[in-house]
Design an enzyme around this catalytic site. Structure first.
Site, mmCIF file in Angstrom:
data_model
loop_
_atom_site.group_PDB
_atom_site.id
_atom_site.type_symbol
_atom_site.label_atom_id
_atom_site.label_comp_id
_atom_site.label_asym_id
_atom_site.label_seq_id
_atom_site.Cartn_x
_atom_site.Cartn_y
_atom_site.Cartn_z
ATOM 1 N N GLU A 1 0.869 -1.311 0.306
ATOM 2 C CA GLU A 1 -0.233 -0.041 0.225
ATOM 3 C C GLU A 1 0.993 1.211 0.077
ATOM 4 O OE1 GLU A 1 -3.576 -0.613 2.207
ATOM 5 O OE2 GLU A 1 -4.189 -2.350 1.324
ATOM 6 N N GLU B 1 -4.201 -8.373 -0.460
ATOM 7 C CA GLU B 1 -5.919 -8.734 0.878
ATOM 8 C C GLU B 1 -7.365 -8.199 0.466
ATOM 9 O OE1 GLU B 1 -4.306 -5.289 3.550
ATOM 10 O OE2 GLU B 1 -3.011 -6.109 3.183
HETATM 11 O O1 AHR Z 1 -4.729 -6.706 6.457
HETATM 12 C C1 AHR Z 1 -4.878 -4.773 7.160
HETATM 13 C C2 AHR Z 1 -4.527 -3.721 7.284
HETATM 14 O O2 AHR Z 1 -5.526 -3.509 5.677
HETATM 15 C C3 AHR Z 1 -3.146 -3.990 6.116
HETATM 16 O O3 AHR Z 1 -1.891 -3.960 6.985
HETATM 17 C C4 AHR Z 1 -3.385 -3.161 5.033
HETATM 18 O O4 AHR Z 1 -2.008 -3.299 4.063
HETATM 19 C C5 AHR Z 1 -4.498 -2.666 4.978
HETATM 20 O O5 AHR Z 1 -4.784 -1.661 5.211
#
Ligand code: AHR
Length: 494
Positions: A175, A299
């Site tokens: 991110e 994710e």
């Molecule tokens: O999964 C929780 C968080 O969500 C992670 O650390 C981040 O990459 C995303 O914003």
């Protein structure tokens, strides 16, 4: 009873479903690593070198193909050298993103690679671009994968590990548009090119699969810039998308106390994964028509308000039948895009967000999401078969989504599996399926459902919701008739 029709075209094969689509993600966040996976070698909770037996056994049963670590946002403040050597000498740090708790670094590189080896899965390590140096990343890769008489390989040996590890997947930042450095796409693309240059291949037979930080959900500009500037230097480009019942990060909705409006919006938003994969995929096709660069959805999952009374920074949420439906829908979408989606990692494996397993000290339970991962194992590395579905809608408050979702595959032994999801919380649906190209002689299956939308397992009732054998499918020649219960996930073997 509403009806649907399905043509299962086993005579028309699509791409192979990469088993990594069933991948996982474990971050130093809340009780995912500490307690959830790692209890330390001196714990009364049974463990092997600190990794708890009950959780390990549950996860092994899922045939987890790949595990991403150490974050998430944590990855871009993680300095790997703090997590090696004797544990009592390791420095602590503040986990600024997740509750500002003190991280003692007792779970580091050796412990993670031990976990991966005990699970029998591939490692996917995410490097630190946001607050780490190029040298630090370069040395980590050397420490992990070099067999030379080199400074980092010798440091690894001094810390008790002689042979280099097998690390197949390496992420260059997480991110980077947000917690990983608030970079613009144009700036990160250059940073990616620079950092990636120093991620060396130390093992000839195991080149590193390099994953660039990809877009936040609907940010197509990010994908455009990364593909334009870095396609030849990447094996994979990531994408993050979370499902929130409400459009408000400060009140996302409860994991367990919801009415039909939030059931509907959760599933409706989940289905937007289809749009994301189509649109990001189209941009990738422009620069990479041969689909060499994998889309890595590293994710995904539901994100609710934390369980009342728990640390807001720990992202601990319960998991219900609704989450099982979310998992089934996402898997079907990933299958439909298996020509581009090379990996997906649900967030997260234990005690955080849409978890497989919840723990309470020595106690453990399996979530409805776990059961979908388990039921869908039959799709790992199987070949997608064409399915033409005509489904009624599930309508709520003037909005509608398809009631049925279906996906079929043929495994290497020639068996055909059909998975079905009914999003409708009240109506069973009869599906008349014609099968071409596969002489099915019998049908058997399992169903995951419950009486209520928010059915869940608790530490007092760990098997309140679990797969049951399914007798709602009847085979007559090449026609299969399935009565799909309301709010259910079914997997059939043909
Ligand atoms: O999964 C929780 C968080 O969500 C992670 O650390 C981040 O990459 C995303 O914003």
């Amino acid at each position: 009873m509403p009806t649907a029709t399905l043509a299962l075209r086993a005579d028309q094969s699509g791409p192979v479903i990469n088993r990594n689509i069933y991948g996982h993600f474990a971050e130093h966040l809340g009780r995912c690593i500490y307690e959830g996976l790692w209890v330390g070698p001196d714990s009364p909770i049974p463990n092997t070198r600190g990794i708890r037996h009950d959780v390990l056994a549950a996860l092994k049963h899922l045939n987890i193909p790949v595990l991403r670590w150490p974050g998430g946002c944590f990855a871009d403040e993680y300095h790997w050298k703090d997590g090696i050597g004797p544990r009592e000498n390791r420095p602590s740090m503040i986990n600024t993103h997740w509750g500002a708790v003190v991280e003692n670094n007792h779970f580091g590189t050796h412990e993670f690679m031990d976990l991966v080896e005990q699970l029998g899965c591939e490692a996917y390590i995410c490097g630190n671009v946001g607050s780490g140096s190029v040298q630090e990343m370069m040395e980590w890769v050397e420490y992990l994968t070099s067999d030379a008489q080199s400074p980092m390989a010798n440091l690894r040996r001094a810390n008790g590990r002689d042979a280099a590890w097998k690390v197949k997947y390496f992420g260059v930042g997480n991110e980077s548009w947000g917690c990983g450095g608030n970079m613009r796409a144009e700036y990160y693309a250059d940073q990616y090119r620079r950092y990636n240059t120093f991620v060396k291949n130390y093992q000839r037979d195991l080149p590193v699969y390099r994953i660039g930080c990809g877009a936040n959900a609907f940010d197509y500009h990010w994908t455009e810039v990364m593909m334009r500037e870095a396609t030849p230097l990447m094996n994979g480009l990531s994408l993050h998308y979370y499902t929130l019942p409400k459009d408000d990060w400060f009140n996302k909705g409860s994991a367990t106390e919801f009415a039909e409006d939030e059931w509907f919006t959760t599933l409706q938003k989940t289905l937007r994964m289809e749009e994301l994969l189509t649109k990001h995929g189209a941009i990738m096709d422009k620069y990479d028509p041969q689909k060499k660069v994998g889309l890595i959805v590293d994710e995904w999952g539901t994100w609710y308000n934390v369980e009342p009374g728990t640390n807001p920074g720990f992202l601990y949420q319960q998991n219900t039948l609704r989450d099982a439906i979310v998992a089934g829908l996402n898997f079907h979408i990933f299958h439909a895009h298996a020509d581009r989606v090379a990996m997906a990692n649900i967030a997260q494996t234990v005690n955080v967000l849409q978890a497989m397993v919840l723990t309470d000290g020595a106690k453990m339970l399996l979530t409805p999401t776990y059961h979908v991962f388990e039921m869908f194992k039959v799709h790992h590395d199987a070949t997608v078969l064409r399915t033409d579905l005509i489904t009624p809608d599930y309508a709520f408050d003037g909005k509608h989504i398809p009631a049925v979702s279906a996906s079929a595959s043929r495994n290497q032994a020639g068996q055909v599996h059909l998975s079905l999801v009914n999003t409708h919380p009240h109506e069973a649906i009869t599906i008349t399926t014609t099968i071409a190209g596969h002489a099915a002689k019998s049908v058997s299956g399992r169903v995951l459902t419950a009486d209520t939308m928010n059915a869940r397992n608790t530490f007092d009732a760990t098997a309140a919701i679990a797969p049951q054998s399914f007798d709602g499918a009847k085979l007559g020649g090449d026609t299969l008739t399935v009565t799909l219960p309301a709010k259910s996930v079914v997997v059939l073997a043909l």
